[in-house]
Design a protein around this motif. Sequence first.
Motif, mmCIF file in Angstrom:
data_model
loop_
_atom_site.group_PDB
_atom_site.id
_atom_site.type_symbol
_atom_site.label_atom_id
_atom_site.label_comp_id
_atom_site.label_asym_id
_atom_site.label_seq_id
_atom_site.Cartn_x
_atom_site.Cartn_y
_atom_site.Cartn_z
ATOM 1 N N GLY A 59 1.581 -5.270 -3.744
ATOM 2 C CA GLY A 59 2.287 -4.310 -4.476
ATOM 3 C C GLY A 59 2.594 -3.257 -3.585
ATOM 4 O O GLY A 59 3.073 -2.220 -4.096
ATOM 5 N N HIS A 60 2.152 -3.047 -2.279
ATOM 6 C CA HIS A 60 2.227 -1.993 -1.328
ATOM 7 C C HIS A 60 3.660 -2.111 -0.737
ATOM 8 O O HIS A 60 3.997 -2.946 -0.096
ATOM 9 N N THR A 61 4.349 -1.013 -0.642
ATOM 10 C CA THR A 61 5.614 -0.954 0.098
ATOM 11 C C THR A 61 5.560 0.059 1.435
ATOM 12 O O THR A 61 6.260 -0.311 2.275
ATOM 13 N N ASP A 62 4.583 0.916 1.287
ATOM 14 C CA ASP A 62 4.096 1.662 2.358
ATOM 15 C C ASP A 62 3.091 1.175 3.046
ATOM 16 O O ASP A 62 1.865 1.271 2.898
ATOM 17 N N ILE A 63 3.302 0.212 4.225
ATOM 18 C CA ILE A 63 2.354 -0.455 4.916
ATOM 19 C C ILE A 63 1.265 0.441 5.616
ATOM 20 O O ILE A 63 0.090 0.216 5.609
ATOM 21 N N ALA A 64 1.896 1.381 6.422
ATOM 22 C CA ALA A 64 0.930 2.369 7.096
ATOM 23 C C ALA A 64 -0.067 3.001 6.352
ATOM 24 O O ALA A 64 -1.344 3.265 6.338
ATOM 25 N N ALA A 65 0.452 3.479 4.814
ATOM 26 C CA ALA A 65 -0.500 4.072 4.083
ATOM 27 C C ALA A 65 -1.497 3.007 3.340
ATOM 28 O O ALA A 65 -2.615 3.224 3.305
ATOM 29 N N ALA A 66 -1.190 1.653 3.171
ATOM 30 C CA ALA A 66 -1.822 0.684 2.556
ATOM 31 C C ALA A 66 -2.922 0.542 3.965
ATOM 32 O O ALA A 66 -4.323 0.168 3.294
ATOM 33 N N LEU A 67 -2.557 0.506 5.084
ATOM 34 C CA LEU A 67 -3.514 0.062 6.170
ATOM 35 C C LEU A 67 -4.612 1.358 6.238
ATOM 36 O O LEU A 67 -5.919 1.005 6.592
ATOM 37 N N ARG A 68 -4.344 2.643 6.089
ATOM 38 C CA ARG A 68 -5.038 3.695 6.110
ATOM 39 C C ARG A 68 -6.142 3.543 4.913
ATOM 40 O O ARG A 68 -7.319 3.737 5.160
#
Length: 85
Positions: A59-68
């Motif tokens: 459900g994540h659209t901001d992959i950079a934020a999800a990786l962090r």
Amino acid sequence: MTGTQLAAWIKGHWKIENLLHHVRDRTFREDDSTIHVGHLPRTMASLRNLAIGVHRQDGHTDIAAALRRTARDYRRPLAALGLTG
């Protein structure tokens, strides 16, 4: 091929470019990679695609934020893959 079909094809191409390649280029800095030998570039691209896919499926659209967020707790990606209880 009609103009409408060509426009649909171009739109589909850029959708893939924006959803996958752009994320790999910007978030994973794929273009700066020094891996150039044998099958390793394709393997790394596949692993990046897997990470992007897992986060999008979660459900994540901001992959950079999800990786962090994932980096703070190693269990999160395992849970997203259904590998933990």
